[in-house]
Scaffold this motif. Sequence first.
Motif, PDB file in Angstrom:
ATOM      1  N   TYR A  62       0.813  -1.231   0.000  1.00  0.00           N
ATOM      2  CA  TYR A  62       0.000   0.000   0.000  1.00  0.00           C
ATOM      3  C   TYR A  62       0.838   1.270   0.000  1.00  0.00           C
ATOM      4  CZ  TYR A  62      -4.249  -2.663   0.790  1.00  0.00           C
ATOM      5  OH  TYR A  62      -5.300  -3.498   0.640  1.00  0.00           O
ATOM      6  N   PHE A  63       2.180   1.088  -0.032  1.00  0.00           N
ATOM      7  CA  PHE A  63       3.031   2.257   0.178  1.00  0.00           C
ATOM      8  C   PHE A  63       2.764   3.362  -0.837  1.00  0.00           C
ATOM      9  CE2 PHE A  63       6.943   4.642   0.994  1.00  0.00           C
ATOM     10  CZ  PHE A  63       6.981   4.567   2.370  1.00  0.00           C
ATOM     11  N   PHE A  64       2.555   2.962  -2.110  1.00  0.00           N
ATOM     12  CA  PHE A  64       2.297   3.960  -3.152  1.00  0.00           C
ATOM     13  C   PHE A  64       0.853   3.896  -3.629  1.00  0.00           C
ATOM     14  CE2 PHE A  64       6.921   3.267  -3.347  1.00  0.00           C
ATOM     15  CZ  PHE A  64       7.325   4.557  -3.073  1.00  0.00           C
ATOM     16  N   ASP A  65      -0.024   3.448  -2.760  1.00  0.00           N
ATOM     17  CA  ASP A  65      -1.443   3.419  -3.072  1.00  0.00           C
ATOM     18  C   ASP A  65      -1.927   4.836  -3.393  1.00  0.00           C
ATOM     19  OD1 ASP A  65      -4.010   1.505  -2.443  1.00  0.00           O
ATOM     20  OD2 ASP A  65      -4.418   3.634  -2.083  1.00  0.00           O
ATOM     21  N   ASP A  66      -2.877   4.943  -4.330  1.00  0.00           N
ATOM     22  CA  ASP A  66      -3.373   6.266  -4.737  1.00  0.00           C
ATOM     23  C   ASP A  66      -3.863   7.081  -3.543  1.00  0.00           C
ATOM     24  OD1 ASP A  66      -2.739   5.999  -7.307  1.00  0.00           O
ATOM     25  OD2 ASP A  66      -4.749   5.461  -8.019  1.00  0.00           O
ATOM     26  N   ARG A  67      -4.615   6.406  -2.643  1.00  0.00           N
ATOM     27  CA  ARG A  67      -5.179   7.128  -1.501  1.00  0.00           C
ATOM     28  C   ARG A  67      -4.073   7.660  -0.591  1.00  0.00           C
ATOM     29  NH1 ARG A  67      -9.006   2.349   0.197  1.00  0.00           N
ATOM     30  NH2 ARG A  67      -7.357   1.319  -0.955  1.00  0.00           N
ATOM     31  N   ILE A  68      -3.042   6.809  -0.400  1.00  0.00           N
ATOM     32  CA  ILE A  68      -1.921   7.242   0.440  1.00  0.00           C
ATOM     33  C   ILE A  68      -1.226   8.452  -0.177  1.00  0.00           C
ATOM     34  CG2 ILE A  68       0.373   6.581   1.290  1.00  0.00           C
ATOM     35  CD1 ILE A  68      -1.820   5.302   2.891  1.00  0.00           C
ATOM     36  N   LEU A  69      -1.003   8.379  -1.490  1.00  0.00           N
ATOM     37  CA  LEU A  69      -0.325   9.501  -2.148  1.00  0.00           C
ATOM     38  C   LEU A  69      -1.170  10.768  -2.085  1.00  0.00           C
ATOM     39  CD1 LEU A  69       1.371   7.832  -5.244  1.00  0.00           C
ATOM     40  CD2 LEU A  69       2.358   8.443  -3.042  1.00  0.00           C
ATOM     41  N   THR A  70      -2.502  10.619  -2.261  1.00  0.00           N
ATOM     42  CA  THR A  70      -3.390  11.779  -2.106  1.00  0.00           C
ATOM     43  C   THR A  70      -3.249  12.344  -0.702  1.00  0.00           C
ATOM     44  OG1 THR A  70      -4.918  10.557  -3.497  1.00  0.00           O
ATOM     45  CG2 THR A  70      -5.748  12.573  -2.499  1.00  0.00           C
ATOM     46  N   GLY A  71      -3.220  11.424   0.278  1.00  0.00           N
ATOM     47  CA  GLY A  71      -3.082  11.847   1.671  1.00  0.00           C
ATOM     48  C   GLY A  71      -1.787  12.607   1.894  1.00  0.00           C
ATOM     49  N   VAL A  72      -0.693  12.100   1.318  1.00  0.00           N
ATOM     50  CA  VAL A  72       0.599  12.795   1.460  1.00  0.00           C
ATOM     51  C   VAL A  72       0.493  14.205   0.890  1.00  0.00           C
ATOM     52  CG1 VAL A  72       2.978  12.818   0.623  1.00  0.00           C
ATOM     53  CG2 VAL A  72       2.009  10.704   1.505  1.00  0.00           C
ATOM     54  N   GLY A  73      -0.142  14.295  -0.306  1.00  0.00           N
ATOM     55  CA  GLY A  73      -0.301  15.605  -0.941  1.00  0.00           C
ATOM     56  C   GLY A  73      -1.093  16.555  -0.061  1.00  0.00           C
ATOM     57  N   LYS A  74      -2.195  16.038   0.515  1.00  0.00           N
ATOM     58  CA  LYS A  74      -3.035  16.912   1.344  1.00  0.00           C
ATOM     59  C   LYS A  74      -2.333  17.308   2.629  1.00  0.00           C
ATOM     60  CE  LYS A  74      -7.550  15.900  -0.446  1.00  0.00           C
ATOM     61  NZ  LYS A  74      -8.920  15.427  -0.178  1.00  0.00           N
ATOM     62  N   THR A  75      -1.543  16.391   3.177  1.00  0.00           N
ATOM     63  CA  THR A  75      -0.773  16.726   4.373  1.00  0.00           C
ATOM     64  C   THR A  75       0.199  17.866   4.076  1.00  0.00           C
ATOM     65  OG1 THR A  75      -0.944  14.538   5.358  1.00  0.00           O
ATOM     66  CG2 THR A  75       0.983  15.825   5.954  1.00  0.00           C
ATOM     67  N   LEU A  76       0.862  17.757   2.923  1.00  0.00           N
ATOM     68  CA  LEU A  76       1.806  18.820   2.555  1.00  0.00           C
ATOM     69  C   LEU A  76       1.075  20.139   2.328  1.00  0.00           C
ATOM     70  CD1 LEU A  76       4.243  16.884   0.191  1.00  0.00           C
ATOM     71  CD2 LEU A  76       4.729  17.820   2.452  1.00  0.00           C
ATOM     72  N   LEU A  77      -0.085  20.057   1.650  1.00  0.00           N
ATOM     73  CA  LEU A  77      -0.871  21.267   1.395  1.00  0.00           C
ATOM     74  C   LEU A  77      -1.263  21.936   2.713  1.00  0.00           C
ATOM     75  CD1 LEU A  77      -2.842  22.972  -0.625  1.00  0.00           C
ATOM     76  CD2 LEU A  77      -4.580  21.485   0.368  1.00  0.00           C
ATOM     77  N   LEU A  78      -1.759  21.131   3.643  1.00  0.00           N
ATOM     78  CA  LEU A  78      -2.156  21.658   4.943  1.00  0.00           C
ATOM     79  C   LEU A  78      -0.978  22.314   5.656  1.00  0.00           C
ATOM     80  CD1 LEU A  78      -4.440  19.168   6.888  1.00  0.00           C
ATOM     81  CD2 LEU A  78      -4.880  21.550   6.338  1.00  0.00           C
ATOM     82  N   THR A  79       0.182  21.628   5.594  1.00  0.00           N
ATOM     83  CA  THR A  79       1.370  22.158   6.259  1.00  0.00           C
ATOM     84  C   THR A  79       1.722  23.527   5.704  1.00  0.00           C
ATOM     85  OG1 THR A  79       2.169  19.899   6.466  1.00  0.00           O
ATOM     86  CG2 THR A  79       3.764  21.648   6.846  1.00  0.00           C
ATOM     87  N   VAL A  80       1.796  23.611   4.365  1.00  0.00           N
ATOM     88  CA  VAL A  80       2.208  24.874   3.736  1.00  0.00           C
ATOM     89  C   VAL A  80       1.191  25.977   4.017  1.00  0.00           C
ATOM     90  CG1 VAL A  80       2.591  25.997   1.514  1.00  0.00           C
ATOM     91  CG2 VAL A  80       3.555  23.736   1.953  1.00  0.00           C
ATOM     92  N   ALA A  81      -0.104  25.658   3.831  1.00  0.00           N
ATOM     93  CA  ALA A  81      -1.122  26.698   3.983  1.00  0.00           C
ATOM     94  C   ALA A  81      -1.227  27.152   5.438  1.00  0.00           C
ATOM     95  CB  ALA A  81      -2.468  26.186   3.492  1.00  0.00           C
ATOM     96  N   SER A  82      -1.186  26.216   6.387  1.00  0.00           N
ATOM     97  CA  SER A  82      -1.298  26.606   7.798  1.00  0.00           C
ATOM     98  C   SER A  82      -0.084  27.416   8.225  1.00  0.00           C
ATOM     99  CB  SER A  82      -1.397  25.388   8.707  1.00  0.00           C
ATOM    100  OG  SER A  82      -2.296  24.470   8.194  1.00  0.00           O
TER     101      SER A  82
END
Lengths: 310, 268
Positions: A62-82
Motif C-alpha cells: 500500500y506504500f504507493f497506493d493512490d489514496r496514500i499519495l493523495t493523503g501525502v499531498g493533502k498533508t503537505l498542502l495543509l502544512t504549507v497553507a497553515s
Amino acid sequence: MTDIDKTAGEQDTPPAGPEAIKAIPVRHYGRYVSAVLAIAILVAIIYAFGQGKINWNAVPDYFFDDRILTGVGKTLLLTVASMAIGIIGGIVLAVMRLSKNPVTSSIAWFYIWFFRGTPVLVQLVVWFNLGLVFEYINLGPVYKDQWSDFMTPLLTALLGLGLNEAAYMAEICRAGLLAVDEGQTEAAHALGMSHGRTLRRIVIPQAMRVIVPPTGNEVINMLKTTSLVSVVQYPELFRYAQDIGQNSGAPVEMYFLAAAWYLIMTSVLSVGQYYVERYYARGSSRSLPPTPWQKVRAHLTTFSSRKVAA
Amino acid sequence: MTDKLSKTQDTAARGTVPMVKAQGVHKSFGHVEVLKGIDLEVRPGEVFCLIGPSGSGKSTFLRCINHLEKINAGRLYVDGELVGYRQQGDKLYELRDREVAMKRRDIGMVFQRFNLFPHMTALENVMEAPVQVKGAGRTQTRERAMQLLERVGLADRAGHYPSQLSGGQQQRVAIARALAMDPKLMLFDEPTSALDPELVGDVLDVMRDLAESGMTMVVVTHEMGFAREVGDSLVFMDDGVVVESGHPRDVLTNPQHERTQSFLSKVL
C-alpha cells in the motif's frame, strides 16, 4: 593530544619536535556495561516485534497506493497553507505586541495567551462544532451563508492549525525583532528614516537570521500536527491510512506505513532546514558548521592518518 | 583657502542665528537627573567640542540635539527652530514622528559603536538614506556615494560588508553615510572611543578635513589633541552641568576650575 600531533605534523623537520606522550588511557568500564545493556533491550524489542503477527508485506503493497499519495499531498498542502497563515499572523501579532499602543499590545498578548494556552486538538474540535451554535454566518452586507456551507473541513483545519501557529510564530518573530541591536534603529532614525521604513529596511532583514531557524522547527512540527485534523473530517495521510487499515484488516501495518511517510517527509524537511540555516548564517562573524558530507570526509581522513601513525 | 572664505561668508549670511542653542536643558532618566540645566551656543561653521568624565551627560546632551532623547525642561533650538516641538503662541505642540524624522535629515550623527547596517555593503549603507528618505535616483546617488567613500579614503572597499572592515574603516563609512544626506550639522558621539589606538588617526583625519570644509560639528570626545588643534570652542561638563567653557587652547592649557584641572591632569 591532537594539538601535539598538529604541531609535529606542521614542522618541516619531524624528529626535532617533542616526543608524543604514550600513556595507557583510563578504562571506562561503566560505558561497556551501559552499551551491553542498551543493546540487550534493543534486541528484546526487535524480538518482541518479530513474535507479533505483523503482516509486513502489507506495508510495501500500500506504500504507493493512490489514496496514500493523495493523503501525502493533502498533508503537505495543509502544512504549507497553515504555516503561511501562521507566519503572516505571527508577524502582525509580533508588531502589535511590540507597539507602544497599549490596546493593540494587550490584544496581541491575550491572543497569544489564549492560543498557546489551549491544546490545538481542543481548538480544532471547537472550530468544527461551532456550527452547533451558529446557524448562519452573517458579516452584514459583505457575506452571508449557511454556516455548514461556509465552514468546510478544509477551512476548519486551516483555521485551527493556522491560528494556533500564529501565536507561536508571534513569539518567534518578537524574539527576532528584539534581537536586533537598538543602535540600528537609532542610526536609521538619525538618518531621518521613519518608524515603518526603519522596520522594513533595517530591522526585519536582520531579524530574519534569528527567526528562520526556529521557523524551520515549526514547519516540521506542523507537518506532524496535521495528523490531528482527521478529527474534523478532513482526510489526509493519517486518515487515509486509518481507512485502508480498517478495510484491509491490517490496521497496525497501515499505522506503520503512515509513520514511515511522516518520517520521510520530516527527514527531507530537516535536511532542507539545515541548509536554509547555513544560508542565513552567512555574513555573521562565526564560522559555519561543517555539512554532514564534510564531517564524513574529515572522519575518513583522521582514520587514515591514525592508521598511518600506527 | 576657498573653503575658509566660504565659511566666513556663510557665517555672515546667517547672521546671529546659532546652529545649536540650549537654554536650561534638563534631562532625567527616571529619578536620575543627567542634565541639570545646560546653556550653550554653537555658531554655524564651528567645531564645538564636549569633554568630561563618563557619566557627565555629554553624550546624552548630544542625543537630545537630534531628539533621540526628549528633554524634560528648558529649550533646545537647532538653526533657530525648536527641537521636537512646535510653538504656537505660548503653547508647545509635540511634533509627529514624521516631522521629527524630517528635521533629522539635516543633522548627521556618528556613533561610538559605528552602527553600520550589517546586511548592506559599505556603498549600500551610504546610499540607503538618500534613496529611501529623499527618494533620490539610484544612479545619481551611487555616484555621489562613491565620491563620499573616496573622500573618506574607502572607495576600494565599497563592496565590502561592515564585518569585513576594520573599526576605523567602519567609522569612516559611517561618516560618509551621515554626509550623504547633506547635513548642515554633524554630531559625533565619541567617534574614536571604540577604536584600536592605531586606527584613531584615520578617523580624526577625516573629521579634520570635514572641519576645514566648514561643516558645523559638535564633537563629544576624549581626544584632547584633536580638540586643541581643530576645535573652535570647548565645553567641560561634569555631573550634568557645564563647568567651564572657552577656546580649547585656553581651557586645556590653563583650566580655571578645580574640577577641570583634576580631570585634565588625569587624561593629558
